[in-house]
Design a protein around this motif. Structure first.
Motif, PDB file in Angstrom:
ATOM      1  N   GLN A 144       0.867  -1.111   0.003  1.00  0.00           N
ATOM      2  CA  GLN A 144       0.103   0.216   0.115  1.00  0.00           C
ATOM      3  C   GLN A 144       0.723   1.392   0.148  1.00  0.00           C
ATOM      4  OE1 GLN A 144      -2.871  -0.666   3.385  1.00  0.00           O
ATOM      5  NE2 GLN A 144      -4.347  -0.729   1.602  1.00  0.00           N
ATOM      6  N   VAL A 145       0.052   2.363  -0.259  1.00  0.00           N
ATOM      7  CA  VAL A 145       0.951   3.626  -0.195  1.00  0.00           C
ATOM      8  C   VAL A 145       0.165   4.565   0.472  1.00  0.00           C
ATOM      9  CG1 VAL A 145      -0.218   4.469  -2.482  1.00  0.00           C
ATOM     10  CG2 VAL A 145       2.212   5.332  -1.702  1.00  0.00           C
ATOM     11  N   ASN A 146       1.062   5.652   1.035  1.00  0.00           N
ATOM     12  CA  ASN A 146       0.553   6.724   1.754  1.00  0.00           C
ATOM     13  C   ASN A 146       1.020   8.082   1.081  1.00  0.00           C
ATOM     14  OD1 ASN A 146      -0.566   7.787   4.766  1.00  0.00           O
ATOM     15  ND2 ASN A 146       0.827   9.652   3.532  1.00  0.00           N
ATOM     16  N   TYR A 147       0.056   8.550   0.112  1.00  0.00           N
ATOM     17  CA  TYR A 147       0.149   9.725  -0.782  1.00  0.00           C
ATOM     18  C   TYR A 147       0.754  11.002   0.056  1.00  0.00           C
ATOM     19  CZ  TYR A 147      -1.056   6.691  -4.859  1.00  0.00           C
ATOM     20  OH  TYR A 147      -1.127   5.741  -5.675  1.00  0.00           O
ATOM     21  N   ARG A 148       1.307  11.849  -0.825  1.00  0.00           N
ATOM     22  CA  ARG A 148       1.950  13.213  -0.271  1.00  0.00           C
ATOM     23  C   ARG A 148       0.829  14.065   0.440  1.00  0.00           C
ATOM     24  NH1 ARG A 148       3.410  15.322  -6.154  1.00  0.00           N
ATOM     25  NH2 ARG A 148       1.417  16.077  -6.831  1.00  0.00           N
ATOM     26  N   GLU A 149      -0.368  13.954   0.032  1.00  0.00           N
ATOM     27  CA  GLU A 149      -1.342  14.911   0.677  1.00  0.00           C
ATOM     28  C   GLU A 149      -2.335  14.147   1.324  1.00  0.00           C
ATOM     29  OE1 GLU A 149      -3.030  14.478  -3.813  1.00  0.00           O
ATOM     30  OE2 GLU A 149      -1.123  14.034  -2.519  1.00  0.00           O
ATOM     31  N   PHE A 150      -2.160  12.869   1.746  1.00  0.00           N
ATOM     32  CA  PHE A 150      -3.242  12.119   2.567  1.00  0.00           C
ATOM     33  C   PHE A 150      -2.684  11.465   3.658  1.00  0.00           C
ATOM     34  CE2 PHE A 150      -4.342  11.737  -1.905  1.00  0.00           C
ATOM     35  CZ  PHE A 150      -5.818  11.864  -1.845  1.00  0.00           C
ATOM     36  N   SER A 151      -3.524  11.169   4.591  1.00  0.00           N
ATOM     37  CA  SER A 151      -3.261  10.243   5.779  1.00  0.00           C
ATOM     38  C   SER A 151      -3.998   9.126   5.464  1.00  0.00           C
ATOM     39  CB  SER A 151      -3.913  11.138   7.057  1.00  0.00           C
ATOM     40  OG  SER A 151      -3.044  12.264   7.356  1.00  0.00           O
ATOM     41  N   GLY A 152      -3.218   8.257   5.981  1.00  0.00           N
ATOM     42  CA  GLY A 152      -3.902   6.541   5.723  1.00  0.00           C
ATOM     43  C   GLY A 152      -3.245   5.964   4.360  1.00  0.00           C
ATOM     44  N   SER A 153      -3.215   4.751   4.547  1.00  0.00           N
ATOM     45  CA  SER A 153      -2.741   3.928   3.488  1.00  0.00           C
ATOM     46  C   SER A 153      -3.904   3.606   2.326  1.00  0.00           C
ATOM     47  CB  SER A 153      -2.274   2.597   3.972  1.00  0.00           C
ATOM     48  OG  SER A 153      -1.040   2.787   4.612  1.00  0.00           O
ATOM     49  N   ARG A 154      -3.691   3.069   1.218  1.00  0.00           N
ATOM     50  CA  ARG A 154      -4.493   2.843   0.186  1.00  0.00           C
ATOM     51  C   ARG A 154      -3.803   2.136  -0.890  1.00  0.00           C
ATOM     52  NH1 ARG A 154      -7.083   8.132  -0.324  1.00  0.00           N
ATOM     53  NH2 ARG A 154      -6.177   8.072   1.926  1.00  0.00           N
ATOM     54  N   ASP A 155      -4.677   1.586  -1.690  1.00  0.00           N
ATOM     55  CA  ASP A 155      -3.997   0.914  -2.924  1.00  0.00           C
ATOM     56  C   ASP A 155      -3.131   1.653  -3.813  1.00  0.00           C
ATOM     57  OD1 ASP A 155      -5.087  -1.386  -2.139  1.00  0.00           O
ATOM     58  OD2 ASP A 155      -6.753  -1.573  -3.618  1.00  0.00           O
ATOM     59  N   MET A 156      -2.294   1.147  -4.622  1.00  0.00           N
ATOM     60  CA  MET A 156      -1.412   1.912  -5.350  1.00  0.00           C
ATOM     61  C   MET A 156      -2.013   2.303  -6.753  1.00  0.00           C
ATOM     62  SD  MET A 156       1.983  -0.064  -4.395  1.00  0.00           S
ATOM     63  CE  MET A 156       1.239  -1.566  -4.351  1.00  0.00           C
ATOM     64  N   GLN A 157      -2.004   3.790  -7.123  1.00  0.00           N
ATOM     65  CA  GLN A 157      -2.749   4.146  -8.382  1.00  0.00           C
ATOM     66  C   GLN A 157      -1.549   4.253  -9.348  1.00  0.00           C
ATOM     67  OE1 GLN A 157      -4.924   7.696  -6.899  1.00  0.00           O
ATOM     68  NE2 GLN A 157      -6.335   6.566  -7.914  1.00  0.00           N
ATOM     69  N   THR A 158      -2.036   3.874 -10.761  1.00  0.00           N
ATOM     70  CA  THR A 158      -1.142   3.679 -11.852  1.00  0.00           C
ATOM     71  C   THR A 158      -1.090   5.136 -12.493  1.00  0.00           C
ATOM     72  OG1 THR A 158      -1.831   1.536 -12.109  1.00  0.00           O
ATOM     73  CG2 THR A 158      -0.821   2.361 -14.052  1.00  0.00           C
ATOM     74  N   GLY A 159       0.191   5.909 -12.755  1.00  0.00           N
ATOM     75  CA  GLY A 159       0.342   6.965 -13.274  1.00  0.00           C
ATOM     76  C   GLY A 159      -0.133   6.845 -14.778  1.00  0.00           C
ATOM     77  N   ASN A 160      -0.805   7.884 -15.381  1.00  0.00           N
ATOM     78  CA  ASN A 160      -1.293   7.818 -16.874  1.00  0.00           C
ATOM     79  C   ASN A 160      -2.661   7.024 -16.586  1.00  0.00           C
ATOM     80  OD1 ASN A 160       0.315   9.767 -17.815  1.00  0.00           O
ATOM     81  ND2 ASN A 160       1.821   8.282 -18.145  1.00  0.00           N
ATOM     82  N   TYR A 161      -3.026   6.304 -15.946  1.00  0.00           N
ATOM     83  CA  TYR A 161      -4.218   5.350 -15.973  1.00  0.00           C
ATOM     84  C   TYR A 161      -4.600   5.494 -14.275  1.00  0.00           C
ATOM     85  CZ  TYR A 161      -1.619   3.788 -19.840  1.00  0.00           C
ATOM     86  OH  TYR A 161      -0.769   3.554 -20.896  1.00  0.00           O
ATOM     87  N   PHE A 162      -5.256   6.758 -14.032  1.00  0.00           N
ATOM     88  CA  PHE A 162      -5.564   7.108 -12.519  1.00  0.00           C
ATOM     89  C   PHE A 162      -6.596   6.233 -11.893  1.00  0.00           C
ATOM     90  CE2 PHE A 162      -3.706  11.325 -13.675  1.00  0.00           C
ATOM     91  CZ  PHE A 162      -2.532  11.207 -12.986  1.00  0.00           C
ATOM     92  N   ASN A 163      -7.514   5.613 -12.725  1.00  0.00           N
ATOM     93  CA  ASN A 163      -8.548   4.929 -12.371  1.00  0.00           C
ATOM     94  C   ASN A 163      -8.397   3.543 -12.057  1.00  0.00           C
ATOM     95  OD1 ASN A 163      -8.455   4.324 -14.971  1.00  0.00           O
ATOM     96  ND2 ASN A 163     -10.612   3.793 -15.305  1.00  0.00           N
ATOM     97  N   VAL A 164      -7.005   3.201 -12.209  1.00  0.00           N
ATOM     98  CA  VAL A 164      -6.301   1.667 -12.084  1.00  0.00           C
ATOM     99  C   VAL A 164      -5.655   1.714 -10.954  1.00  0.00           C
ATOM    100  CG1 VAL A 164      -5.477  -0.171 -13.444  1.00  0.00           C
ATOM    101  CG2 VAL A 164      -6.558   1.348 -14.642  1.00  0.00           C
TER     102      VAL A 164
END
Length: 424
Positions: free
Chosen positions: A189-209
């Motif tokens: 999982q990943v914690n994105y730069r402007e979020f708190s909490g983990s989530r699944d990893m999104q695909t660059g250029n294919y954001f809905n995946v």
């Protein structure tokens, strides 16, 4: 409006308790070799969108203060050495409004990556996050499990906003053989730069995946300090797989150092192919010449495939030479050229002042059946105070102008003040 979500997981809890489970006789190096620091990061972000192709918002403008705490223990004096790395971050809003939000500095009601603005575009007043990793070392082999800040060619955690991006997973680095290093691991999982909490990893250029399992394996050969050759493979399960071949070489000729890097990144779909059929074959290279306090760099990049490059969203792309501050020049069929000039003003009698100017131009990609083009220009100036009570305080100004058939024209400014306290 407040978002405050301190992270908790079994791995982090175990990591924080490790020192209490180690016999006192083995803890000396654990504490003596530890280090910790607190970084204060004040970040102002302004992005002018009036001439862009995103007319819903005329500009993005926010100001925030970040606190970044990192601590690394030493290792226990045991046959299997054990240690802990800890990270905690806090972000505070200084200025924002619903019609100017979206900088990536602060979370908000709509800031799911790739999601549209909704009726509540406010940014949070504050947010917080924390994680830890257990590390185990035997000889020259190290395993880390928990919160990770990977810096490998296929997964290079981003740190271009208020708080850094980090992952949850496991990494194993092996350095037992002279001139060879190997690394393998898995991000869950990943914690994105402007979020708190983990989530699944999104695909660059294919954001809905998204995917919840990125596995990688790679190795580097260093026959001497001037040459590095690496091969890396990665796979976001059921989305994409890719292989990177990379080589770097430098040569000193008198007072000039010539350096060259050549990369080839081959990406295609994997398993269930959630992003569809993928074909990205990226060749890129950088050639630089450094003399005294000046350096000139030229770059070239070409995506020979029929699709844009897939990658883990928000990560930096060291295996791609022309992925710079805003644009990546990674569209299907796109060719791009880079020119960059760096100068360290210490050579001109102004220590602490450095700057670079960079221009990248891309073309040959398709936009509405026509051949498209785009360019980005960067100016970057940094000054680090050299003495006095504010010694080591760094001020950085980053200015960007981009223009393209897809983006329209955009102008961006970032002003970043950074100061790091060594706590141990």
């Amino acid at each position: 409006m407040q978002f405050s979500q301190p992270r908790s997981s079994s791995v982090s809890a175990i990591a924080l308790c490790v020192s209490g489970l180690i016999p006192l006789s083995a803890q000396a190096a654990f504490f003596e070799d530890s280090k910790a620091n607190l970084t204060l990061r004040n970040f102002y972000y302004n992005h002018d969108l009036r001439d862009s192709t995103a007319p819903a918002q005329s500009k993005i403008e926010e100001w925030a203060q970040g606190f970044i705490f990192k601590a690394q223990s030493g290792y226990t004096d045991t046959p299997i050495a054990v240690g802990v790395d800890v990270y905690a971050g806090l972000g505070l809003k200084l200025d924002s409004s619903p019609d100017r939000s979206g900088s990536g500095l602060l979370p908000g009601a709509y800031k799911r990556v790739g999601a549209p603005r909704n009726s509540d575009p406010r940014s949070a007043d504050e947010y917080s996050e924390a994680t830890a990793a257990v590390k185990v070392k035997v000889s020259k082999t190290e395993l880390k499990v928990g919160g990770l800040f990977p810096k490998i060619p296929l997964v290079y955690a981003g740190d271009s906003r208020l708080l850094p991006q980090f992952f949850e997973g496991a990494m194993l680095d092996i350095n037992e053989l002279d001139h060879f290093s190997f690394s393998l691991g898995q991000m869950r999982q990943v914690n994105y730069r402007e979020f708190s909490g983990s989530r699944d990893m999104q695909t660059g250029n294919y954001f809905n995946v998204t995917g919840d399992r990125f596995t990688y394996l790679g190795g580097t050969w260093l026959p001497d300090p001037s040459l590095s050759v690496g091969v890396w493979g990665g796979r976001l399960e059921d989305v994409y797989q890719q292989t990177l071949y990379t080589a770097t070489k430098y040569v000193d000729l008198g007072g000039v150092r010539l350096s060259g890097t050549l990369n080839y990144l081959d990406s295609k779909e994997d398993g269930a192919a959630r992003a569809g059929d993928l074909d990205s074959r990226m060749t890129s290279g950088l050639l630089s010449a450094a003399y005294g306090f000046q350096k000139v760099t030229l770059g070239y990049q070409y995506n020979a495939g029929d699709s844009a490059l897939p990658f883990l969203h928000d990560t930096d792309l060291p295996g791609v030479s022309n992925a710079i501050q805003v644009l990546r020049f990674d569209r299907a069929g796109e060719r791009s050229w880079q020119a960059r000039y760096d100068v360290d003003f210490a050579g001109l009698g102004v220590p602490g002042l450095s700057a670079f100017a960079r221009y990248v131009r891309g073309d040959d990609f398709e936009v509405n059946g026509q051949s498209g083009k785009e360019w980005e220009r960067n100016l970057d100036i940094t000054y680090v105070i050299q003495s006095g009570p504010l010694k080591d305080l760094a001020l950085r100004w980053r200015n960007v102008e981009i223009q393209g058939d897809v983006t329209g024209r955009r102008d961006e400014n970032r002003v970043i003040l950074t100061y790091t306290f060594a706590l141990k």
